[in-house]
Design a protein around this motif. Structure first.
Motif, PDB file in Angstrom:
ATOM      1  N   PHE A 171       0.377  11.988   2.884  1.00  0.00           N
ATOM      2  CA  PHE A 171      -0.225  10.591   2.354  1.00  0.00           C
ATOM      3  C   PHE A 171      -0.103   9.584   3.083  1.00  0.00           C
ATOM      4  O   PHE A 171      -1.233   8.789   3.555  1.00  0.00           O
ATOM      5  N   VAL A 172       1.106   8.896   3.432  1.00  0.00           N
ATOM      6  CA  VAL A 172       1.280   7.537   4.161  1.00  0.00           C
ATOM      7  C   VAL A 172       0.832   7.608   5.485  1.00  0.00           C
ATOM      8  O   VAL A 172       0.123   6.559   5.771  1.00  0.00           O
ATOM      9  N   LEU A 173       0.996   8.636   6.431  1.00  0.00           N
ATOM     10  CA  LEU A 173       0.432   8.598   7.705  1.00  0.00           C
ATOM     11  C   LEU A 173      -1.024   8.653   7.530  1.00  0.00           C
ATOM     12  O   LEU A 173      -1.879   7.834   8.248  1.00  0.00           O
ATOM     13  N   ALA A 230       4.051  -0.137   2.426  1.00  0.00           N
ATOM     14  CA  ALA A 230       5.575  -0.643   1.850  1.00  0.00           C
ATOM     15  C   ALA A 230       5.546  -0.083   0.596  1.00  0.00           C
ATOM     16  O   ALA A 230       6.791   0.576   0.445  1.00  0.00           O
ATOM     17  N   ALA A 231       4.487  -0.130  -0.273  1.00  0.00           N
ATOM     18  CA  ALA A 231       4.549   0.306  -1.476  1.00  0.00           C
ATOM     19  C   ALA A 231       4.749   2.030  -1.499  1.00  0.00           C
ATOM     20  O   ALA A 231       5.830   2.404  -2.340  1.00  0.00           O
ATOM     21  N   PHE A 232       4.110   2.780  -0.820  1.00  0.00           N
ATOM     22  CA  PHE A 232       4.352   4.097  -0.730  1.00  0.00           C
ATOM     23  C   PHE A 232       5.657   4.396  -0.114  1.00  0.00           C
ATOM     24  O   PHE A 232       6.351   5.556  -0.587  1.00  0.00           O
ATOM     25  N   ALA A 233       5.813   3.777   0.996  1.00  0.00           N
ATOM     26  CA  ALA A 233       7.068   4.038   1.841  1.00  0.00           C
ATOM     27  C   ALA A 233       8.349   3.943   1.061  1.00  0.00           C
ATOM     28  O   ALA A 233       9.137   4.695   1.186  1.00  0.00           O
ATOM     29  N   LEU A 234       8.305   2.848   0.244  1.00  0.00           N
ATOM     30  CA  LEU A 234       9.699   2.681  -0.635  1.00  0.00           C
ATOM     31  C   LEU A 234      10.053   3.819  -1.444  1.00  0.00           C
ATOM     32  O   LEU A 234      11.238   4.291  -1.652  1.00  0.00           O
ATOM     33  N   ALA A 235       8.779   4.134  -2.169  1.00  0.00           N
ATOM     34  CA  ALA A 235       8.978   5.462  -3.082  1.00  0.00           C
ATOM     35  C   ALA A 235       9.537   6.757  -2.340  1.00  0.00           C
ATOM     36  O   ALA A 235      10.546   7.308  -2.603  1.00  0.00           O
ATOM     37  N   PHE A 236       8.961   6.844  -1.233  1.00  0.00           N
ATOM     38  CA  PHE A 236       9.184   8.185  -0.414  1.00  0.00           C
ATOM     39  C   PHE A 236      10.659   7.997   0.466  1.00  0.00           C
ATOM     40  O   PHE A 236      11.521   8.833   0.399  1.00  0.00           O
ATOM     41  N   ALA A 237      10.727   6.617   0.820  1.00  0.00           N
ATOM     42  CA  ALA A 237      12.123   6.322   1.574  1.00  0.00           C
ATOM     43  C   ALA A 237      13.318   6.619   0.588  1.00  0.00           C
ATOM     44  O   ALA A 237      14.358   7.053   0.830  1.00  0.00           O
ATOM     45  N   ILE A 238      12.975   6.368  -0.664  1.00  0.00           N
ATOM     46  CA  ILE A 238      14.160   6.601  -1.692  1.00  0.00           C
ATOM     47  C   ILE A 238      14.456   7.935  -1.907  1.00  0.00           C
ATOM     48  O   ILE A 238      15.507   8.382  -1.976  1.00  0.00           O
ATOM     49  N   LYS A 239      13.253   8.573  -1.964  1.00  0.00           N
ATOM     50  CA  LYS A 239      13.329  10.243  -2.287  1.00  0.00           C
ATOM     51  C   LYS A 239      14.139  10.824  -0.830  1.00  0.00           C
ATOM     52  O   LYS A 239      14.727  12.117  -1.384  1.00  0.00           O
ATOM     53  N   VAL A 240      14.005  10.364   0.103  1.00  0.00           N
ATOM     54  CA  VAL A 240      14.277  10.981   1.476  1.00  0.00           C
ATOM     55  C   VAL A 240      15.661  11.419   1.358  1.00  0.00           C
ATOM     56  O   VAL A 240      16.034  12.731   1.565  1.00  0.00           O
ATOM     57  N   PRO A 241      16.455  10.631   1.304  1.00  0.00           N
ATOM     58  CA  PRO A 241      16.412   9.294   1.132  1.00  0.00           C
ATOM     59  C   PRO A 241      16.859   8.745   2.442  1.00  0.00           C
ATOM     60  O   PRO A 241      17.775   9.340   3.345  1.00  0.00           O
ATOM     61  N   LEU A 242      16.298   7.582   2.864  1.00  0.00           N
ATOM     62  CA  LEU A 242      16.482   6.795   4.015  1.00  0.00           C
ATOM     63  C   LEU A 242      17.569   5.619   3.949  1.00  0.00           C
ATOM     64  O   LEU A 242      17.222   4.970   2.592  1.00  0.00           O
ATOM     65  N   VAL A 266       1.150   1.262  -8.080  1.00  0.00           N
ATOM     66  CA  VAL A 266       0.395   0.246  -7.985  1.00  0.00           C
ATOM     67  C   VAL A 266      -0.402   0.508  -6.770  1.00  0.00           C
ATOM     68  O   VAL A 266      -1.697   0.032  -6.484  1.00  0.00           O
ATOM     69  N   GLY A 267       0.252   0.997  -5.714  1.00  0.00           N
ATOM     70  CA  GLY A 267      -0.354   1.157  -4.470  1.00  0.00           C
ATOM     71  C   GLY A 267      -1.352   2.001  -4.583  1.00  0.00           C
ATOM     72  O   GLY A 267      -2.617   1.977  -4.043  1.00  0.00           O
ATOM     73  N   ILE A 268      -1.326   3.256  -5.271  1.00  0.00           N
ATOM     74  CA  ILE A 268      -2.126   4.211  -5.607  1.00  0.00           C
ATOM     75  C   ILE A 268      -3.584   3.545  -6.387  1.00  0.00           C
ATOM     76  O   ILE A 268      -4.708   4.001  -5.925  1.00  0.00           O
ATOM     77  N   LEU A 269      -3.334   2.790  -7.205  1.00  0.00           N
ATOM     78  CA  LEU A 269      -4.256   2.235  -7.807  1.00  0.00           C
ATOM     79  C   LEU A 269      -5.279   1.298  -7.030  1.00  0.00           C
ATOM     80  O   LEU A 269      -6.314   1.315  -7.226  1.00  0.00           O
ATOM     81  N   TYR A 270      -4.399   0.501  -6.180  1.00  0.00           N
ATOM     82  CA  TYR A 270      -4.968  -0.333  -5.349  1.00  0.00           C
ATOM     83  C   TYR A 270      -6.004   0.507  -4.396  1.00  0.00           C
ATOM     84  O   TYR A 270      -7.176  -0.040  -4.067  1.00  0.00           O
ATOM     85  N   LEU A 271      -5.397   1.543  -3.733  1.00  0.00           N
ATOM     86  CA  LEU A 271      -6.042   2.139  -2.777  1.00  0.00           C
ATOM     87  C   LEU A 271      -7.461   3.021  -3.481  1.00  0.00           C
ATOM     88  O   LEU A 271      -8.626   2.920  -2.682  1.00  0.00           O
ATOM     89  N   PHE A 280      -3.791  11.623  -7.956  1.00  0.00           N
ATOM     90  CA  PHE A 280      -3.328  10.993  -9.328  1.00  0.00           C
ATOM     91  C   PHE A 280      -2.840  12.436  -9.635  1.00  0.00           C
ATOM     92  O   PHE A 280      -1.615  12.317 -10.217  1.00  0.00           O
ATOM     93  N   LEU A 281      -3.058  13.705  -9.448  1.00  0.00           N
ATOM     94  CA  LEU A 281      -2.352  14.664  -9.618  1.00  0.00           C
ATOM     95  C   LEU A 281      -1.072  14.822  -9.142  1.00  0.00           C
ATOM     96  O   LEU A 281      -0.142  15.236  -9.649  1.00  0.00           O
ATOM     97  N   PHE A 282      -1.148  14.471  -8.059  1.00  0.00           N
ATOM     98  CA  PHE A 282       0.135  14.280  -7.023  1.00  0.00           C
ATOM     99  C   PHE A 282       1.367  13.443  -8.057  1.00  0.00           C
ATOM    100  O   PHE A 282       2.397  13.836  -8.046  1.00  0.00           O
ATOM    101  N   TYR A 283       0.767  12.563  -8.207  1.00  0.00           N
ATOM    102  CA  TYR A 283       1.681  11.457  -8.955  1.00  0.00           C
ATOM    103  C   TYR A 283       2.256  11.858 -10.166  1.00  0.00           C
ATOM    104  O   TYR A 283       3.420  11.730 -10.405  1.00  0.00           O
ATOM    105  N   VAL A 284       1.562  12.809 -10.895  1.00  0.00           N
ATOM    106  CA  VAL A 284       1.682  13.164 -11.978  1.00  0.00           C
ATOM    107  C   VAL A 284       2.983  14.366 -11.771  1.00  0.00           C
ATOM    108  O   VAL A 284       4.164  14.278 -12.554  1.00  0.00           O
ATOM    109  N   PHE A 285       2.829  15.317 -10.922  1.00  0.00           N
ATOM    110  CA  PHE A 285       3.682  16.148 -10.678  1.00  0.00           C
ATOM    111  C   PHE A 285       5.012  15.542 -10.049  1.00  0.00           C
ATOM    112  O   PHE A 285       5.976  15.765 -10.268  1.00  0.00           O
TER     113      PHE A 285
END
Lengths: 556, 714
Positions: free
Chosen positions: A272-274, A223-235, A185-190, A140-145
């Motif tokens: 996180f993802v791995l 998929a939910a996590f990877a999309l966020a990070f893939a955009i950031k990378v960006p892939l 959404v993924g975080i909440l589900y996890l 949660f803290l991670f997401y906020v930052f």
């Protein structure tokens, strides 16, 4: 050194200080006179960097995997904690951040002319978010930052950017916000699943690890996590926000964006993802898709970079290519691949940061980013030329520079498992020369045939101070990457082990067996917060035992 | 972190040093690096000063008159000085090594370079017979070329920068040959490429020269890619990248002629082909002549371009295990030797002739190492370093002189075009006589150095046996290339030094012999070009000619010297393919064919000389280009550059543009923007809910999050 740091209680407060002192700095900047703002900000960031250097000594390469851990309850009802900690990977990401900030600020003294107080306070706010991401041990803290980094960057591009700054800022914001929303959404589900499985609610990293998920669930969450990070990378193909953002962003914005912000994505995959979705991350199809996208990024971005008339856009595309090496290194899931990917992250931060700084210096002199507007600059600015040539070489991975170590290891690690994809990725080495050398030539070499270029000044003392640490680090890491590699190795090994064995379920059993090993008491045990936890240690429930693996390096 | 103590304190790893205790081997490498640092600092100081002049429109300083600033006087001593130090140190170690039977290389490991957990690469150097002889050539010939450069480059405003690059080059070249594992070798490999790039484009304000540097770098990167792949395969196979471990394990680990070793060696070959300018990657080397001429002598003739030959010799056991790859090495070498020689026939630029000649001679070396005659390949590498360095330096002296002559009347003729020369021997007797020594050596005339090395290669190609049909053809090609060599070299010498002078009457008065600091290196190299081949006179030849006199005690010396390095390769070859034949494909022993070759070359030299002496030659501007037939094709280098441009360069740029304009802008961004527009529409609908009330927002946000969450769960 270590003794002194111990006496200061350094290890206890340093991570908190590195996250929150920039916020204090922000207030100081806002209170200082407009024309002094940059000096205050620079001094503050430099002080933070000096402060962060102690991390090198307090981090024990042979100690537990996660060090400097601390935990306080934040939102008790939801199981949200303010938990910090770092492993060798976070260590270098934090150092890269604290190093980049003063360099970027010093490099923007002439570039930022308006609303300086606002600008520099936003830069410091950015640092809060970035260091927070790298030090968070609570999802949660991670997401906020993670989200916090969006806001200052949005304003930095949108206010101090170039002509199309609004388009670029909105594109940047929407792209990344869209990704983060799905991740939320993924975080909440996890979180929900973890709660169901273990009987208590927690966002703590160790409590979410090992949450039992079916492969289908893992794939969706991946998929939910990877999309966020893939955009950031960006892939590829989620990269098109980056060239626009880079071109429009002011120099310091580009520097921080390239040097650190892109790393948030790669870091997210690693941290996180791995570990959260090991079966999905090791799923052959997923790995194939990720590495293939990485390889496409390497080659495609190199091609596109080569035909850019705008120097900044060219460098922006090279970022996509470099981060492709990071992605293939990560998903190859080999020691060499991960180590290489991490070195590429550091190296890319330094060399691409330097490239943007140099392009910024050229822009300040000529007010153009068009490569063809330059020519023969080496004649009038030999120091700038030297810096640009060394940086370009580091960027395209010439041995002796940091870029080589990273790309070599990433490719080697990928080759161990996916030789054909590594073969394709290695052609990126050729294409790197194809995009970089023409730019270097057109700017630095060729006839000095324009009057505006003929009267250009070489680097000033301040600019030398900005570039020399960067150039020095490129060479130092190229020659002596050992101390970095050795400190990152435990973190890398833990991820690989976790994914490999987690995929077969063997690790969970192993962790359960080790549940009674001594030494657990010293560490902040999450179970204190749960009703179930205290009694669950060593029993058949997952609680308590699950976190052991990552706390202790396997000594057996 | 690295104390200076490491110069001497590197840990000794390998056993079996056999009493060879090298003296400060690290310092041999460190001295040129130190020279680079000092000259580099001076270059920046002088560069800043010169930049101020450009900004203020003041002409460049003229260092020929008046006081010379420190930035230009110090490099004269630092540049050649560090090379002399390195050479002396290498020579001391070489002499020490002569006295011992060294079976295992001596390894000095300085620090752990890339310890990842599964990979361990040390910053380590290895001293053995092969690396020591390479280091002798590099520092020895390198020193002479540094001295020559003092005279050649003194008037250039970039003088300190020149020596900085040249010192750095020597450092990387030493790393290349001394590295004890593939990655360290690769540091040198790309490092020399970088220096080559910087030196080719030394006069970077000339677009053509800058282009040439860029081309060299990019083409070389294709080869470097091959080397990277070879390293990956080696690591995947052996779990290490150290020479010692790989070469020791190779015969037992790898299947003879198997797919893995063939792939490894073919990738190594790709690397070698790039660096050593062989077909199809030779195109960068002729353009590389844009650099200062001593650079061409050092980098593009004597040392860097031979790195590919060194690589094959170093990895000899791998190539011995991969007969197909070895045959590919020999075939590429033969084709290149002949192909480049044909182009050299019709070039008028003196440096272009020498450039194609270098490509051709490198082809000979490839043939040698390709048929398993590793010592012969290295032998030719060494003699070629002597005579080709001499030819380039001589050409440099000629160009220097021509430049001064043309400059005196501001005539805009090409100082490198041989049609503008003629009769220079009267003005430059030392250059003339030394260059003839080198020409006879490269033409393969007994008893000049090149005769022995080239003869040995041709002999082994003809008697190699395996794929016998192929090697007979290669043998024929090699002989043909040797004949062409004699032809184009004589043509060059006659056009340059003989016949009437065509420079022009007022200009010719300014033609002059080079100063002593340029002619002394020429003289030393000439001595080496004459006698350098005597270290490896084949035993059979020696017995026939000298045996009774006992004149030459050194028969087969180099073969025996390199035997510890090549012995496992030789063993593999001997067990798989048997010994080399005793007679050439069409009959005749080594002595007979040696005699035939030298007579043939001599006849070609004489006939060619007579032909070109009787032929009237016009200055370039009156002559123009050959406009028809094979002459035109050769003059235009078989149009290979044009071909590459049409099938590689332009399609690549086209695809790149298409990726950018279509995929990035239309497909991806089009989609993104479309999504953006849709969300704008949704946004209008959404704006109905924008009440400005924070709690409404929070409610909607929570509701949506729950909805998505619910969708996940159910």
């Amino acid at each position: 050194m270590t003794g002194l740091l111990d006496a200061m209680g350094y290890a206890d407060w340093i991570l908190h200080a590195l996250i929150w002192l920039p916020l204090v700095g922000m207030a100081v900047v806002l209170l200082s006179p407009e024309e002094r703002a940059k000096h205050v900000a620079f001094g503050w960031a430099l002080g933070l960097f000096v402060l962060s250097l102690g991390l090198w000594w307090v981090f024990d390469p042979d100690g537990p995997l996660f060090q400097l851990t601390s935990m306080t309850e934040w939102i008790g009802a939801w199981g949200v904690t303010y938990a910090l900690g770092m492993d060798g990977i976070s260590l270098f990401m934090i150092l890269l951040t604290t190093f980049t900030m003063p360099v970027a600020i010093l490099g923007s003294f002439n570039y930022i002319r308006e609303r300086q107080r606002a600008f520099y306070s936003l830069m410091l706010l950015l640092q809060v978010g970035i260091v927070g991401v790298f030090a968070s041990m609570d999802l949660f803290l991670f997401y906020v930052f993670f989200e916090l980094t969006l806001v200052p960057m949005y304003f930095i591009v949108g206010i101090w950017g170039g002509e199309r700054r609004i388009y670029a800022a909105v594109k940047f914001f929407l792209y990344t916000a869209l990704g983060s929303l799905l991740m939320l959404v993924g975080i909440l589900y996890l979180y929900w699943q973890s709660n169901l499985a273990f009987g208590f609610a927690s966002f703590h990293y160790f409590d979410l690890l090992g949450t039992p998920l079916t492969l289908t669930e893992q794939l969706w969450l991946f998929a939910a996590f990877a999309l966020a990070f893939a955009i950031k990378v960006p892939l590829f193909p989620f990269h098109t926000w980056l060239p626009d953002a880079h071109v429009e962003a002011p120099t310091p914005g580009s520097v921080v964006l390239a040097a650190v912000l892109l790393k948030l994505g790669a870091y997210g995959f690693l941290r996180f993802v791995l570990p959260f979705f090991p079966e999905a991350s090791a799923h052959p199809t997923v790995v194939l898709v990720m590495i293939t996208l990485g390889v496409i990024g390497i080659i495609y971005a190199a091609w596109v970079a080569a035909v850019q008339p705008d120097a900044k856009k060219l460098v922006a595309y090279t970022s996509v290519a470099h981060m492709g090496f990071v992605v293939i290194g990560i998903f190859a899931l080999t020691t060499n691949g991960l180590q290489g990917g991490l070195i590429v992250m550091i190296s890319h931060g330094i060399s691409t940061g330097a490239l943007f700084l140099i392009l910024g210096m050229l822009y300040e002199r000529r007010h153009t980013r068009e490569i063809n507007d330059f020519g023969g600059i080496a004649k009038v600015a030999p120091l700038l030329a030297t810096a640009l040539v060394i940086t370009a070489m580091a960027s395209i991975g010439v041995p002796g520079t940091s870029g080589f170590v990273g790309e070599f290891l990433a490719l080697l690690g990928t080759f161990e498992r996916y030789p054909m994809l590594a073969f394709l990725a290695a052609t990126g080495v050729i294409f790197a020369a194809y995009y970089m050398l023409p730019m270097v030539q057109t700017i630095l070499f060729n006839p000095l045939d324009r009057e505006e270029n003929r009267t250009m000044e070489d680097l000033s003392g301040r600019e030398i101070a900005v570039l020399s640490p960067l150039v020095g680090l490129m060479l130092l890491i190229g020659v002596l990457p050992g101390p970095i590699l050795e400190r990152m190795e435990p973190g890398v090994q833990a991820i690989i082990e976790w994914v490999d064995e987690g995929a077969s379920g063997a690790l969970l059993d192993a962790a359960r067996d080790r549940g009674t090993e001594p030494g657990l008491g010293e560490l902040p045990v999450r179970s204190e917060l749960s009703e179930l936890g205290t009694s669950a240690l060593g029993t058949s429930t997952y609680d308590g035992t699950r976190r052991i693996h990552l706390f202790f390096r396997d000594e057996g | 972190m690295i104390s200076l103590g490491f110069i001497s304190a590197g840990s000794i790893q390998a056993g079996g040093a056999g009493g060879f205790d090298p003296l400060l081997p690290g310092l041999i490498l460190l001295l040129p690096l130190l020279g680079f640092a000092l000259n580099g600092a001076l270059a920046l100081v002088s560069g800043r000063r010169s930049a101020d002049r450009v900004r203020n429109s003041i002409p460049e300083e003229d260092h020929t008159a008046g006081s010379v600033p420190l930035t230009h006087s110090l490099p004269t001593w630092i540049g050649p000085g560090v090379l002399l130090g390195a050479f002396v140190l290498t020579a001391i170690n070489f002499v020490r090594l002569l006295g011992v039977e060294l079976t295992e290389p001596v390894i000095r490991s300085y620090w752990s370079w890339m310890p990842t957990g599964t990979l361990s690469v040390d910053a380590a150097i290895q001293l053995d017979q092969l690396s020591m002889i390479m280091m002798m050539v590099i520092t020895g010939v390198g020193f002479l070329i540094h001295v020559f450069s003092v005279g050649y480059m003194k008037e250039d405003p970039g003088y300190p920068r020149y020596f900085a690059y040249l010192n750095l080059f020597v450092f990387f070249m030493l790393v290349l040959v001394a590295g004890a594992n593939f990655p360290v070798m690769f540091v040198g490999w790309e490092g020399v490429g970088l220096c080559s790039y910087l030196l080719i484009g030394f006069w970077f304000q000339d677009r053509e020269k800058a282009d040439a540097g860029k081309k060299a770098f990019i083409v070389n990167r294709v080869g470097d890619f091959g080397l990277l792949m070879a390293m990956f395969l080696l690591f995947a196979t052996f779990g290490t990248l150290d020479y010692g471990a790989i070469f020791a394990a190779a015969p037992d680990t790898l299947l003879y002629g198997g797919g893995i070793v063939t792939a490894i060696t073919l990738f190594l070959l790709l690397g070698a082909v790039g660096k050593s300018a062989q077909i199809p990657l030779y195109v960068w080397l002729p353009d590389a002549m844009a650099g200062p001429t001593p650079v061409s002598a050092l980098i593009h003739a004597a040392t860097m371009v031979t790195a590919g030959v060194y690589l094959v010799a170093r990895a000899s056991v791998l190539f011995a295990l991969a007969p197909v790859s070895a045959a590919a090495v020999a075939t590429i070498g033969a084709l290149t030797a002949l192909f480049a020689a044909t182009i050299a026939l019709k070039q008028y630029d003196i440096k272009k002739v020498l450039a194609y000649s270098t490509v051709s001679q490198l082809g000979f070396m490839f043939m040698g190492v390709g048929v398993g005659a590793y010592a012969a390949g290295v032998f030719h590498l060494m003699t070629h370093a002597f005579f080709k360095a001499l030819l380039f330096l001589g050409a440099g002296a000629v160009i220097h002189s021509m430049h001064h002559a043309l400059h005196s009347t501001h005539k805009d003729w090409d100082a490198q075009d041989m049609r503008n020369m003629g009769g220079l021997r009267r003005f430059m007797p030392i250059t003339w006589i030394t260059m003839w020594a080198a020409t006879l050596a490269i033409a393969g005339i007994w008893p000049f150095a090149g005769f022995f090395s080239k003869d040995e290669i041709i002999w082994y190609v003809g008697t190699a046996g395996a794929f016998s049909g192929l090697y007979v053809v290669l043998w024929g090609i090699a002989l043909a290339a040797a004949v062409l060599t004699a032809f184009y070299m004589t043509r060059m010498m006659i056009m340059t030094f003989h016949g009437p002078n065509r420079t022009g009457e007022p200009e010719s008065r300014h033609l002059h012999e080079a100063p002593l600091n340029m002619t002394i290196p020429l003289g030393i190299l000439a001595v080496l070009s004459v006698f350098g081949g005597w270290i490896n006179v084949p035993g059979s030849v020696r017995e026939s000619f000298f045996g009774g006199f006992g004149v030459l005690p050194m028969s087969d010396w180099l073969d025996r010297w390199l035997a510890p390095v090549t012995q496992s390769a030789d063993a593999v070859r001997a067990s798989q393919l048997g010994a080399y034949a005793d007679v050439a494909p069409v009959g005749g022993g080594h002595v007979v064919w040696g005699a035939i070759a030298t007579v043939m070359a001599l006849v070609v030299v004489i006939v060619t000389a007579r032909y070109f002496l009787s032929q009237p030659i016009q200055p370039a501007h009156e002559d123009g280009e050959p406009d028809r037939g094979i002459g035109k094709v050769l003059y235009n280098k078989w149009y290979v550059d044009e071909l590459y441009d049409a099938i590689i360069v332009r399609p690549l740029i086209g695809v790149s543009r298409w990726c950018w304009r279509v995929i990035d802008r239309v497909l991806i961004d089009g989609t993104v923007n479309a999504v953006g527009s849709v969300s704008k529409g949704v946004g209008w609908f959404g704006s109905l809910f924008q009440t400005g009330q924070v709690n409404t927002y929070a409610f909607i946000l929570a509701l949506s999050a729950l909805a998505v969450l619910g969708a996940f769960i159910f």
